[in-house]
Design a protein around this motif. Structure first.
Motif: not given
Lengths: 318, 456, 309
Positions: A81-91, B413-428
């Motif tokens: 997790x800490x590794x992910x944190x370092x590389x997470x641009x969104x964070x 139906x598809x997997x990880x809907x919330x994560x997709x939303x969080x990642x795709x919406x800002x890009x759009x």
């Protein structure tokens, strides 16, 4: 934070041991059963602290080393997790957004509160005025956000309507990437302005009039007296306002959740919002805990820095 | 504070706390030995609509209470989650396809197949949405409750003043190059502050008084474009997933999708459509009644669930027409079907199934959908809903035609809907804000590959 | 605080020219009026929206008076409107047992306040007036709770409350905040540090025990800050949202602020019932406003305490 006020509180009966020893021979007998009673008295508080702060925080530390999706047992993943944190641009982006928000809230919040307090102090001692200015403090963050969302609504909001009629411009506030954070900061300043102003106002009341008389005798102008006398004498209270605003602003959540939910395009994605999204949205509580801990470390560091700063500026009435 | 006062306060506090515990436990045990089936929904109108079914169900099952609870959509899924963790989730609840995988993989949903088999429940009664509620393990986890699609709502006075008739809206064509008759209509309906129309010389796109059409970029938290760009892209033959259900990639790099996105960004740049933020704050989608009611939008592509409100909007005469026809002459609309799912931790699986299957029957759907707030998944109930609403002057036949004309595409139906939303919406959103260009689409496809196949 | 009532000496520059208002003074008044207007206007706007017909709101967004005046929104928020009535005005038709939720909020906020302020006062006394080894260390550790992000402790706390089976009543709602609040302990300790020792020492001479001194001398002398703190705690508890959202699954313990969430946007793209929402907001804030009317001066004066003591 303890130190800030602690140091200047070492007045009569204060905690400074040196001073107490200087007083009439310390009657050691008085403090004979103190320890036992003290522990008895703090037991509820300490228990509350241990059960609802220390223990969950420790759990949080543990979770930060696991992959934890809440309904299935946590799985140890070491530093992943800490590794992910370092590389997470969104964070890092959201950290920047948070710092921007904190900076705006603190600078404008404190300046406006100070100005308002000084103006009130000069013009009126009316409790009604101070009461009115305190109104926003009475309503919750969620309600504040809803009301401002309604008033700043780009089409139906009264503020947008007025601005459009007067200037012809059409600001989008929460809907515009460049304005989202300043709008949030403005809402947050609106809510806390009255409270802080009343605090500072009370502080102004404790400054002895003699100080100003002396200043006047020295021929100081009003601005000079404000800069040289009022601000330094108010410093402890200003520091407290700043510290509370900083700690509070770093943890801003409810107004963001109601208005922008971090958008548009993550422009207002403050840290707590991102943590919430990861935790309660994606159920990635391991990573959410990691980020919360990072935020905790950050808050401790910032507060410590402020304490140092506050101590450095100890001038007070001495 | 005196000691006595303090003691009194402490006593009062203790008394309060005790009653609190007592009342808490009392309620938890259920009252009078009867059984309570808890059912949740996020839709306030459906909560009211289904109360009729609950009353009828209680009559048929003496001693059983059906308790319907509603939370608004931002709190709903947090509340469900806390219910799962705390073992206090409702016996059954309305669910969104976006959460099927998350909840099913965490074993919070009860597979319905054994219950369906045992009770001889006929799944063929549903015309829409059955497959949306099959998880990747092949099991059925929900009964489709309703389906939703989109249509073109328009301000009839504006339309006529511009020289169009409702019949013109029935046959709008569209292509991503010049926008077809759709763009001609939209351009003509757009009026700037001095009264110049969008297709006339001297049109001032900086000061638009009436937009031809509502915002067509991503709205609120919606990255699927169900009521904006999706029907347009679909009319070109584009499909979001690379496979049917449970795709491993969203084909955002498909030229048809890219062309559609670019088209709508151009349309916004021309001043014919507002940007997403112009009518609401970033977190929330604007509502049709707000848009059409403010008379700043001439045509609004909206959801079927808005028909009841929009067509009865006071002061504004609103008409409804079908979606655009693509270059091949076909219309296509994705139908989103919410499902009724049973919590795996329910204490009364049999009784809950009875309630859920009752809700999935024409006997319940017919009266409930008469409110016109949703379209039921059972065709006979749709008929009665359409008839009932026609009596109130609301014409739902557009939606019925979509269903009968085979224009409806399932919302896979598809997997990880919330994560997709969080990642795709800002890009759009970045694309529509001109912060990014076409390079965003391969990135979106890549993100979708990563998240669709990620294991939780 | 007594010093606040003594008139403040004005700088000669202003005092000397009192007859002709100085431009600075005019400017200052103008500033104050603007600040007050910005502070109070949203409250008027809540009222104006709450008295409007929700469906008519978009047609005249800048009207300063209610649009198509109606009590409908208040009827909806109080659970008095029939379903048909509510829907005709753009409401959902959901019914609400407002008196019950009001009762819940009062119980929740009152019990929470009494418990946490009592526990904090006891702890503050130990930290301020007693001498014992490790006092400052323990105090600083407790203070660190101020910096723990809520979100870090939220989930473990929730699981804990589940494990002790307190999710359905007030106990679970109140428990986490019942015994300890870093701010409260800090605040009361600061005040008690400043109390004079003379009375206390006289009592000791008379042979009074420490506990007796706490109850008979320190507590009465701290009445004002304790009242302040109680008000602050009450207000904050009343406005709490997220923790009750997680914990209260039962109508009999659901606070008002939470229950009124029904008026928030219910499904994406459904028209929010702005009028109902604003009426609900006002109803939720009304007890706070009433409290404020009753103790206005006290609250204003005592908030000053949090700063100077």
């Amino acid at each position: 934070m303890a130190q800030i006020v602690n140091d200047r509180q070492a007045g009569p009966g204060g905690a400074a041991p040196g001073r107490r020893r200087g007083r009439s021979a310390p009657p050691a007998v008085h403090h004979r059963g103190d320890a036992r009673l003290a522990w008895l008295l703090i037991t509820p508080a300490v228990a509350g602290f241990l059960v609802f702060f220390a223990y969950p925080a420790a759990r949080g530390v543990y979770y930060s080393f696991t992959s934890f999706h809440i309904l299935v047992p946590a799985r140890w993943v070491g530093l992943a997790n800490w590794d992910e944190l370092l590389h997470d641009g969104v964070f890092w982006h959201s950290l920047g957004v948070t710092v921007y928000f904190v900076a705006l809230s603190v600078v404008f919040g404190v300046l406006l509160s100070l100005l308002t307090a000084v103006v009130m102090h000069r013009l009126t001692r009316s409790t009604v005025v101070r009461g009115l200015i305190l109104l926003p403090f009475l309503i919750s963050g969620v309600v504040t956000a809803l009301v401002w969302q309604w008033m700043l609504d780009p089409q139906l909001g009264i503020v947008s309507q007025v601005i459009e009629k007067v200037t012809g411009l059409h600001p989008l506030f929460f809907g515009d990437g460049a304005w989202a954070v300043p709008s949030l900061a403005a809402v947050s300043v609106w809510k806390s302005l009255g409270y802080n102003a009343v605090l500072i106002f009370a502080g102004l009341g404790t400054i002895p009039p003699t100080v100003y008389e002396a200043g006047r005798l020295d021929g100081a102008s009003e601005m000079q007296m404000f800069r040289r006398l009022t601000v330094p004498l108010l410093r402890p209270i200003l520091v407290m306002v700043v510290v509370l605003t900083v700690v509070g602003s770093f943890q801003v959540f409810d107004i963001v959740q109601v208005t922008t939910q971090g958008g548009p395009a993550n422009a207002s994605l403050v840290l707590q919002m991102y943590i919430y999204r990861k935790g309660f949205g994606e159920l990635d509580f391991g990573y959410a805990s990691t980020m919360s801990l990072a935020l905790f470390v950050l808050l401790v560091a910032v507060t410590y820095a402020q304490m140092r700063l506050a101590r450095a500026g100890e001038s007070d009435l001495s | 504070m005196t000691t006595r006062l303090r003691r009194r306060l402490a006593a009062a506090a203790a008394a309060f706390a005790c009653t609190a515990v007592a009342s808490g436990c009392g309620a938890g045990a259920g009252s009078g030995g009867g059984t309570t089936v808890n059912w949740w929904t996020w839709d306030d109108k459906q909560a009211v609509a289904y109360q009729e079914c609950a009353d009828a169900f209680e009559k048929q099952h003496p001693g059983v209470t059906v308790k319907i609870t509603q939370y608004d959509s931002t709190d709903y899924f947090t509340k469900l989650l806390s219910g799962f963790v705390a073992d206090t989730a409702p016996d059954a609840f309305m669910n969104s396809v976006q959460y099927l995988q998350q909840y099913a993989s965490l074993k919070q949903l009860m597979p319905l197949d054994p219950l369906i088999r045992k009770s001889g429940f006929d799944m063929s009664r549903f015309s829409v949405g059955v497959n949306d509620w099959k998880y990747s393990d092949g099991q059925q986890y929900g009964l489709p409750m309703d389906w939703a699609s989109a249509a073109m709502y328009y301000n009839e006075d504006m339309l006529r003043k511009a020289g169009y008739t409702p019949a013109d809206v029935e046959h709008l064509t569209w292509n991503p190059k010049d926008g077809g008759t759709f763009e001609k209509l939209v351009a003509h309906l757009t009026v700037d502050r001095r009264g110049v129309r969008g297709d006339q010389a001297g049109f001032d796109k900086r000061h638009v008084a009436v937009y031809g059409i509502g915002a067509m970029g991503p709205l609120g938290q919606d990255f699927n474009g169900l009521t904006t760009w999706r029907p347009f892209a679909s009319s070109l033959g584009w499909r979001i997933g690379n496979t049917g259900n449970w795709p491993t990639e969203f084909t955002y790099d498909d030229p048809r999708f890219v062309a559609t996105m670019n088209y709508f960004r151009r349309l916004t740049d021309k001043g014919f459509a507002p940007t997403a933020g112009q009518f609401t704050s970033a977190g929330n989608a604007p509502s049709g009644s707000q848009l059409l009611g403010s008379r700043k939008i001439a045509v609004y592509e909206g959801g079927s669930w808005e028909a009841g409100t929009l067509l009865k909007l006071p002061g504004t005469k609103v008409g409804v027409g079908p979606l655009v026809q693509g270059p091949t002459g076909r219309r296509a609309e994705v139908s989103n079907a919410n499902g009724n799912t049973i919590w795996s931790g329910t204490r009364h699986p049999e009784l809950t199934w009875e309630w859920v299957s009752y809700m999935g029957s024409a006997a319940c759907q017919t009266p409930a959908s008469r409110t016109g707030t949703f379209l039921p998944s059972i065709p006979s109930a749709v008929n009665s809903s359409v008839r009932a609403m026609a009596g109130q002057g609301v014409d739902l036949s557009v939606f019925q035609a979509q269903e009968q004309g085979g224009q409806l595409l399932p919302n896979i139906p598809y997997a990880n809907g919330t994560a997709l939303q969080g990642s795709l919406l800002p890009l759009l959103q970045q694309f529509f804000a001109h912060d990014r260009d076409d390079d965003v689409f391969p990135q979106m496809a890549k993100e979708s590959r990563k998240l669709l196949t990620a294991q939780q | 605080m007594t010093s606040a009532t003594t008139p403040l000496p004005r700088p000669a520059a202003i005092a000397g020219r009192r007859r002709r208002p100085a431009p600075g003074r005019v400017l200052a008044w103008a500033y104050l009026v603007v600040v007050l207007a910005v502070t109070v206007f949203p409250f008027y706007w809540i009222l104006r929206t709450a008295l409007s017909n929700n469906l008519q709101l978009p047609s005249s967004p800048s009207s300063l008076l209610p649009v198509d005046f109606t009590w409908g929104a208040f009827e909806r928020a109080l659970g008095l409107a029939s379903r048909a009535q509510a829907q005709a005005q753009g409401g959902s038709g959901a019914s609400l047992d407002t008196p019950l939720y009001l009762r819940n909020s009062i119980i929740y906020a009152t019990v929470q306040t009494v418990l946490v302020v009592s526990c904090s006062a006891a702890a503050a006394y130990a930290f301020a007036r007693l001498r014992w080894r490790g006092r400052d260390a323990v105090f600083n550790v407790l203070l660190s709770a101020l910096m723990v992000p809520t979100i870090l402790t939220l989930l473990p706390n929730f699981v804990f409350i589940r494990d002790v089976h307190q999710l359905n009543g007030f106990t679970g709602l109140i428990l986490p905040g019942a015994f300890f609040s870093a701010f409260n302990v800090f605040f009361l300790r600061q005040f008690m540090l400043g109390l004079s020792r003379e009375t206390e020492e006289a009592a000791i001479m008379d042979g009074a025990g420490r506990l007796r001194i706490f109850f008979r001398i320190t507590l009465p002398m701290s009445a004002a800050p304790i009242a302040t703190l109680s008000l602050l705690t009450f207000i904050n508890t009343w406005n709490e949202y997220f923790w009750p959202l997680l914990v209260s699954n039962n109508d009999h313990a659901r606070p008002l602020t939470l229950a009124l969430g029904v008026f928030k946007q219910s499904s994406p793209q459904a028209a929010p019932d702005w009028a109902g929402l604003m009426a609900a907001t006002l109803i939720a804030a009304l007890p706070m406003l009433a409290l404020f009317m009753a103790f206005g001066r006290r609250i204003v004066d005592s908030i000053g305490f949090t700063g100077i003591k």
